[in-house]
Design a protein around this motif. Structure first.
Motif, PDB file in Angstrom:
ATOM      1  N   ASP A   1       0.668  -1.274  -0.116  1.00 45.98           N
ATOM      2  CA  ASP A   1       0.106   0.051   0.025  1.00 45.98           C
ATOM      3  C   ASP A   1       0.836   1.162  -0.019  1.00 45.98           C
ATOM      4  OD1 ASP A   1       0.999  -0.357   2.674  1.00 45.98           O
ATOM      5  OD2 ASP A   1      -0.992   0.413   3.548  1.00 45.98           O
ATOM      6  N   ARG A   2       2.071   1.192   0.536  1.00 42.17           N
ATOM      7  CA  ARG A   2       2.811   2.234   0.526  1.00 42.17           C
ATOM      8  C   ARG A   2       3.350   2.372  -1.079  1.00 42.17           C
ATOM      9  NH1 ARG A   2       8.372   2.894   4.065  1.00 42.17           N
ATOM     10  NH2 ARG A   2       9.038   4.790   3.303  1.00 42.17           N
ATOM     11  N   LEU A   3       3.669   1.602  -1.489  1.00 39.51           N
ATOM     12  CA  LEU A   3       4.164   1.256  -3.069  1.00 39.51           C
ATOM     13  C   LEU A   3       3.240   2.180  -4.010  1.00 39.51           C
ATOM     14  CD1 LEU A   3       5.866  -1.890  -3.573  1.00 39.51           C
ATOM     15  CD2 LEU A   3       7.046   0.081  -3.066  1.00 39.51           C
ATOM     16  N   ALA A   4       2.097   1.950  -3.571  1.00 41.45           N
ATOM     17  CA  ALA A   4       1.002   2.257  -4.466  1.00 41.45           C
ATOM     18  C   ALA A   4       0.844   3.952  -4.444  1.00 41.45           C
ATOM     19  CB  ALA A   4      -0.517   1.614  -4.098  1.00 41.45           C
ATOM     20  N   LYS A   5       1.459   4.485  -3.524  1.00 44.79           N
ATOM     21  CA  LYS A   5       1.467   5.963  -3.316  1.00 44.79           C
ATOM     22  C   LYS A   5       2.708   6.724  -3.856  1.00 44.79           C
ATOM     23  CE  LYS A   5      -0.876   5.352   1.085  1.00 44.79           C
ATOM     24  NZ  LYS A   5      -0.907   5.590   2.502  1.00 44.79           N
ATOM     25  N   VAL A   6       3.557   6.044  -4.651  1.00 49.76           N
ATOM     26  CA  VAL A   6       4.594   6.393  -5.301  1.00 49.76           C
ATOM     27  C   VAL A   6       4.696   6.502  -6.683  1.00 49.76           C
ATOM     28  CG1 VAL A   6       7.288   5.898  -5.507  1.00 49.76           C
ATOM     29  CG2 VAL A   6       6.066   5.332  -3.374  1.00 49.76           C
ATOM     30  N   ASP A   7       4.600   7.749  -7.204  1.00 50.48           N
ATOM     31  CA  ASP A   7       4.711   7.909  -8.749  1.00 50.48           C
ATOM     32  C   ASP A   7       6.253   7.598  -9.107  1.00 50.48           C
ATOM     33  OD1 ASP A   7       2.021   9.075  -8.994  1.00 50.48           O
ATOM     34  OD2 ASP A   7       2.797  10.908  -8.338  1.00 50.48           O
ATOM     35  N   THR A   8       6.374   6.713 -10.069  1.00 53.55           N
ATOM     36  CA  THR A   8       7.523   6.538 -10.892  1.00 53.55           C
ATOM     37  C   THR A   8       7.698   6.978 -12.415  1.00 53.55           C
ATOM     38  OG1 THR A   8       6.607   4.390 -11.421  1.00 53.55           O
ATOM     39  CG2 THR A   8       7.607   4.573  -9.386  1.00 53.55           C
ATOM     40  N   PRO A   9       8.736   7.276 -12.654  1.00 55.26           N
ATOM     41  CA  PRO A   9       8.999   7.869 -14.110  1.00 55.26           C
ATOM     42  C   PRO A   9       8.546   6.970 -15.147  1.00 55.26           C
ATOM     43  CG  PRO A   9      11.116   7.690 -12.791  1.00 55.26           C
ATOM     44  CD  PRO A   9      10.053   7.324 -11.731  1.00 55.26           C
ATOM     45  N   THR A  10       8.844   5.530 -14.705  1.00 52.45           N
ATOM     46  CA  THR A  10       8.672   4.558 -15.951  1.00 52.45           C
ATOM     47  C   THR A  10       7.296   3.844 -15.469  1.00 52.45           C
ATOM     48  OG1 THR A  10       9.908   2.666 -14.683  1.00 52.45           O
ATOM     49  CG2 THR A  10      11.162   4.070 -16.353  1.00 52.45           C
ATOM     50  N   GLN A  11       6.789   3.346 -16.312  1.00 54.84           N
ATOM     51  CA  GLN A  11       5.307   2.847 -16.376  1.00 54.84           C
ATOM     52  C   GLN A  11       5.287   1.455 -16.768  1.00 54.84           C
ATOM     53  OE1 GLN A  11       2.658   4.405 -14.120  1.00 54.84           O
ATOM     54  NE2 GLN A  11       4.458   5.500 -13.661  1.00 54.84           N
ATOM     55  N   SER A  12       4.753   0.362 -15.999  1.00 54.92           N
ATOM     56  CA  SER A  12       4.438  -0.885 -16.636  1.00 54.92           C
ATOM     57  C   SER A  12       2.974  -1.173 -16.347  1.00 54.92           C
ATOM     58  CB  SER A  12       5.203  -2.046 -15.795  1.00 54.92           C
ATOM     59  OG  SER A  12       4.690  -3.518 -15.864  1.00 54.92           O
ATOM     60  N   THR A  13       2.392  -1.350 -17.219  1.00 57.99           N
ATOM     61  CA  THR A  13       0.772  -1.457 -17.111  1.00 57.99           C
ATOM     62  C   THR A  13       0.485  -2.835 -16.229  1.00 57.99           C
ATOM     63  OG1 THR A  13       0.326  -0.688 -19.520  1.00 57.99           O
ATOM     64  CG2 THR A  13      -1.353  -1.845 -18.114  1.00 57.99           C
ATOM     65  N   ILE A  14       1.007  -3.873 -16.176  1.00 58.87           N
ATOM     66  CA  ILE A  14       0.889  -5.002 -15.669  1.00 58.87           C
ATOM     67  C   ILE A  14       1.219  -4.677 -14.079  1.00 58.87           C
ATOM     68  CG2 ILE A  14       1.837  -7.339 -14.998  1.00 58.87           C
ATOM     69  CD1 ILE A  14       2.260  -7.559 -18.172  1.00 58.87           C
ATOM     70  N   VAL A  15       2.255  -3.959 -13.825  1.00 57.69           N
ATOM     71  CA  VAL A  15       2.672  -3.742 -12.438  1.00 57.69           C
ATOM     72  C   VAL A  15       1.525  -2.586 -11.819  1.00 57.69           C
ATOM     73  CG1 VAL A  15       4.529  -2.611 -10.958  1.00 57.69           C
ATOM     74  CG2 VAL A  15       5.209  -4.181 -12.857  1.00 57.69           C
ATOM     75  N   ALA A  16       1.243  -1.750 -12.745  1.00 51.61           N
ATOM     76  CA  ALA A  16       0.411  -0.776 -12.227  1.00 51.61           C
ATOM     77  C   ALA A  16      -1.072  -1.355 -11.651  1.00 51.61           C
ATOM     78  CB  ALA A  16       0.188   0.339 -13.241  1.00 51.61           C
ATOM     79  N   GLU A  17      -1.363  -2.462 -12.823  1.00 50.01           N
ATOM     80  CA  GLU A  17      -2.778  -3.120 -12.152  1.00 50.01           C
ATOM     81  C   GLU A  17      -2.580  -3.966 -11.094  1.00 50.01           C
ATOM     82  OE1 GLU A  17      -3.637  -5.559 -15.603  1.00 50.01           O
ATOM     83  OE2 GLU A  17      -4.262  -3.691 -16.931  1.00 50.01           O
ATOM     84  N   LYS A  18      -1.250  -4.600 -10.770  1.00 52.57           N
ATOM     85  CA  LYS A  18      -1.002  -5.300  -9.719  1.00 52.57           C
ATOM     86  C   LYS A  18      -0.853  -4.496  -8.301  1.00 52.57           C
ATOM     87  CE  LYS A  18       1.126  -9.439  -7.846  1.00 52.57           C
ATOM     88  NZ  LYS A  18       1.679 -10.775  -8.294  1.00 52.57           N
ATOM     89  N   PHE A  19       0.128  -3.766  -8.320  1.00 54.89           N
ATOM     90  CA  PHE A  19       0.732  -2.885  -7.137  1.00 54.89           C
ATOM     91  C   PHE A  19       0.146  -1.283  -7.200  1.00 54.89           C
ATOM     92  CE2 PHE A  19       3.627  -6.125  -7.987  1.00 54.89           C
ATOM     93  CZ  PHE A  19       3.557  -6.926  -6.711  1.00 54.89           C
ATOM     94  N   GLY A  20      -0.310  -0.675  -8.338  1.00 55.47           N
ATOM     95  CA  GLY A  20      -0.914   0.705  -8.109  1.00 55.47           C
ATOM     96  C   GLY A  20       0.289   1.700  -8.441  1.00 55.47           C
ATOM     97  N   THR A  21       1.424   1.291  -8.743  1.00 52.13           N
ATOM     98  CA  THR A  21       2.640   2.042  -9.049  1.00 52.13           C
ATOM     99  C   THR A  21       3.211   1.486 -10.470  1.00 52.13           C
ATOM    100  OG1 THR A  21       4.716   2.911  -8.087  1.00 52.13           O
ATOM    101  CG2 THR A  21       4.238   0.575  -7.811  1.00 52.13           C
ATOM    102  N   GLY A  22       3.985   2.395 -11.246  1.00 52.79           N
ATOM    103  CA  GLY A  22       4.382   2.078 -12.478  1.00 52.79           C
ATOM    104  C   GLY A  22       5.560   0.985 -12.289  1.00 52.79           C
ATOM    105  N   SER A  23       6.265   1.083 -11.358  1.00 56.06           N
ATOM    106  CA  SER A  23       7.593   0.267 -11.121  1.00 56.06           C
ATOM    107  C   SER A  23       7.878   0.006  -9.716  1.00 56.06           C
ATOM    108  CB  SER A  23       8.696   0.876 -11.470  1.00 56.06           C
ATOM    109  OG  SER A  23      10.283   0.134 -11.220  1.00 56.06           O
ATOM    110  N   VAL A  24       7.818  -1.506  -9.153  1.00 57.13           N
ATOM    111  CA  VAL A  24       8.127  -1.801  -8.160  1.00 57.13           C
ATOM    112  C   VAL A  24       9.458  -1.318  -7.746  1.00 57.13           C
ATOM    113  CG1 VAL A  24       8.412  -3.984  -6.437  1.00 57.13           C
ATOM    114  CG2 VAL A  24       6.174  -3.738  -8.106  1.00 57.13           C
ATOM    115  N   ALA A  25      10.461  -1.770  -8.582  1.00 55.77           N
ATOM    116  CA  ALA A  25      11.933  -1.244  -8.164  1.00 55.77           C
ATOM    117  C   ALA A  25      11.943   0.029  -7.937  1.00 55.77           C
ATOM    118  CB  ALA A  25      12.669  -1.611  -9.318  1.00 55.77           C
ATOM    119  N   GLU A  26      11.520   1.086  -8.824  1.00 51.36           N
ATOM    120  CA  GLU A  26      11.541   2.462  -8.457  1.00 51.36           C
ATOM    121  C   GLU A  26      10.654   2.833  -7.210  1.00 51.36           C
ATOM    122  OE1 GLU A  26      12.151   4.094 -13.058  1.00 51.36           O
ATOM    123  OE2 GLU A  26      10.169   4.160 -12.041  1.00 51.36           O
ATOM    124  N   ALA A  27       9.619   2.268  -7.015  1.00 54.42           N
ATOM    125  CA  ALA A  27       8.990   2.657  -5.884  1.00 54.42           C
ATOM    126  C   ALA A  27       9.536   2.262  -4.584  1.00 54.42           C
ATOM    127  CB  ALA A  27       7.297   2.159  -6.297  1.00 54.42           C
TER     128      ALA A  27
END
Length: 122
Positions: free
Chosen positions: A62-88
């Motif tokens: 839930d903390r990752l979901a609040k982080v805006d990231t410069p790169t975006q993965s649609t699959i990651v965004a759907e699962k985690f609410g952020t564009g990149s788990v690594a960056e977030a």
């Protein structure tokens, strides 16, 4: 504090995590590695942290979901609410006013991503 954040598949190997970290800039100066909480106990990540001599920071999803990231993965965004788990994870674990110094890179076998952030520590 300099933190390497990771996103990875369940079957990730130490070699894949190491490859992603090296592509992101390497382990020099790291204070921690970080990932989403439910993957923080992965054996390969534990091995990498031990090899680098740093702790693992587990970041709640839930903390990752609040982080805006410069790169975006649609699959990651759907699962985690952020564009990149690594960056977030890197940003969240590096603490207040953290900034990315290396955006997400992917291991050669495509099973791991890494990004590096610097911040005030958390």
């Amino acid at each position: 504090m300099k933190v390497a954040g990771f996103g990875f598949r369940k079957d990730v190997t130490l070699a894949s995590l190491r490859d992603a970290l090296l592509a992101a800039g390497g382990p020099e100066g790291l204070g921690a590695v970080a990932t989403v909480s439910d993957k923080a106990d992965a054996e390969a990540l534990k091995q990498l942290a031990l090899e680098c001599g740093v702790p693992i920071k587990a970041v709640p999803a839930d903390r990752l979901a609040k982080v805006d990231t410069p790169t975006q993965s649609t699959i990651v965004a759907e699962k985690f609410g952020t564009g990149s788990v690594a960056e977030a994870a890197a940003i969240a674990a590096a603490g207040p006013r953290a900034r990315l110094i290396a955006t997400r890179v992917v291991s050669q076998d495509r099973t791991a991503t890494a990004a590096i952030a610097e911040g005030d520590g958390a």
